[in-house]
Scaffold this active site. Structure first.
Site, PDB file in Angstrom:
ATOM      1  NE  ARG A  92      31.019  26.163 -14.110  1.00  0.00           N
ATOM      2  CZ  ARG A  92      30.072  25.453 -14.715  1.00  0.00           C
ATOM      3  NH1 ARG A  92      29.421  25.964 -15.759  1.00  0.00           N
ATOM      4  NH2 ARG A  92      29.750  24.236 -14.276  1.00  0.00           N
ATOM      5  CE  LYS A 131      25.495  29.465 -17.904  1.00  0.00           C
ATOM      6  NZ  LYS A 131      25.651  30.240 -16.667  1.00  0.00           N
TER       7      LYS A 131
END
Length: 291
Positions: A256, A216
């Protein structure tokens, strides 16, 4: 019986994006056969379950229609489930969730926490499957405008508590709910880092925690070069594994991730350290008691 898979350590959830526009892989797994093969490869690399999604939630992404999301997701879920893979479906639509469950999905991962589709909570309640409630302030198209906090940890905890209460009032058993702090969703890098630093505050809500930091923007910001340019998403996997190790030590139920191997190793090392720590403390207590 919660239906929530359990392991003796933090689990690793591998990601299969059946989209042409994912921020992390640029549509590499958009073809159904390639997506299925990728899911099987993730399991072979150490994934405990696989999260299949057909709609990009990267910042600025527009929504796809329901028919297209179903076309992308359901065949992949069906094939992977038939191969014995534990499947989570990543969707904000109740119809997609219902069809995915029929095809073999065991868990629904809704980044909106049931807020994008009013039919989602009743559908999950009726199916009696686990439900991931993520912290969410609005659709991807404008979520960056909502990244305004005075106390990001306190506000995320409070807003997640509200979402959990809404889900429970809608019929989902509390023991079936997993929480996700929503790293990167209506948050800037400082917000994401603060949340990772305070996972213990999120755990005080009393539910299993899913941490989804993989590749991210906040990791890109941390790894930026002297000119401020972040590395490409695929060059953030070592940083992702670092967050995995932190999350595992903080007691997260699962992480995740897109690249599984490094995180699978990280959770096993974290578990070994926990075991060694427990053994050391037990031995020290026994020794003190013998004095």
């Amino acid at each position: 019986m919660t239906g929530l898979p359990e392991w003796d350590r933090c689990a690793v959830m591998g990601v299969v994006n059946v989209t042409p526009d994912s921020f992390s892989d640029g549509g590499q797994w958009f073809d159904t056969d390639l997506a299925v093969k990728h899911g099987l490869d993730l399991v072979a690399a150490g994934a405990d379950l696989v999260d299949v999604g057909g709609e990009s939630t990267r910042p600025g992404a527009a929504r796809v229609d329901e028919a297209e999301e179903l076309r992308r997701v359901i065949p992949v879920v069906r094939e992977l489930a038939s191969a014995g893979v534990s499947i989570s479906v990543d969707t904000m639509r109740a119809t997609v969730a219902e069809r995915a469950i029929e095809a073999g999905a065991l868990l629904v991962n809704d980044v909106s926490g049931g807020r994008a589709d009013p039919a989602m909570v009743p559908a999950v309640a009726a199916a009696e499957v686990p439900f991931v409630v993520m912290h969410w302030r609005g659709q991807s198209i404008d979520m960056n405008n909502r990244a305004v906090y005075e106390d990001v940890v306190g506000e995320v905890v409070a807003e997640l508590r509200t979402s959990v209460n809404r889900a429970v009032e809608g019929g989902i058993a509390p023991e079936r709910i997993v929480l996700d702090p929503g790293l990167g969703f209506a948050k800037d890098a400082e917000h994401d880092l603060a949340l990772v630093a305070h996972l213990s505050a999120l755990r005080q809500l009393g539910r299993p925690l899913l941490v989804a930091a993989s590749r991210k923007r906040f990791l890109g910001r941390v790894l930026a070069d002297d000119g401020g340019a972040p590395p490409p998403a695929r060059e953030r996997d070592a940083a992702t594994a670092a967050v995995t190790a932190i999350a595992a030590r903080e007691g997260a139920w699962a992480v995740r991730v897109h690249e599984v191997r490094a995180s699978a190793d990280a959770v096993r090392v974290a578990r070994a350290i926990e075991t060694a720590e427990a053994g050391y403390l037990e031995n020290a207590a026994n020794a003190a008691g013998a004095l």
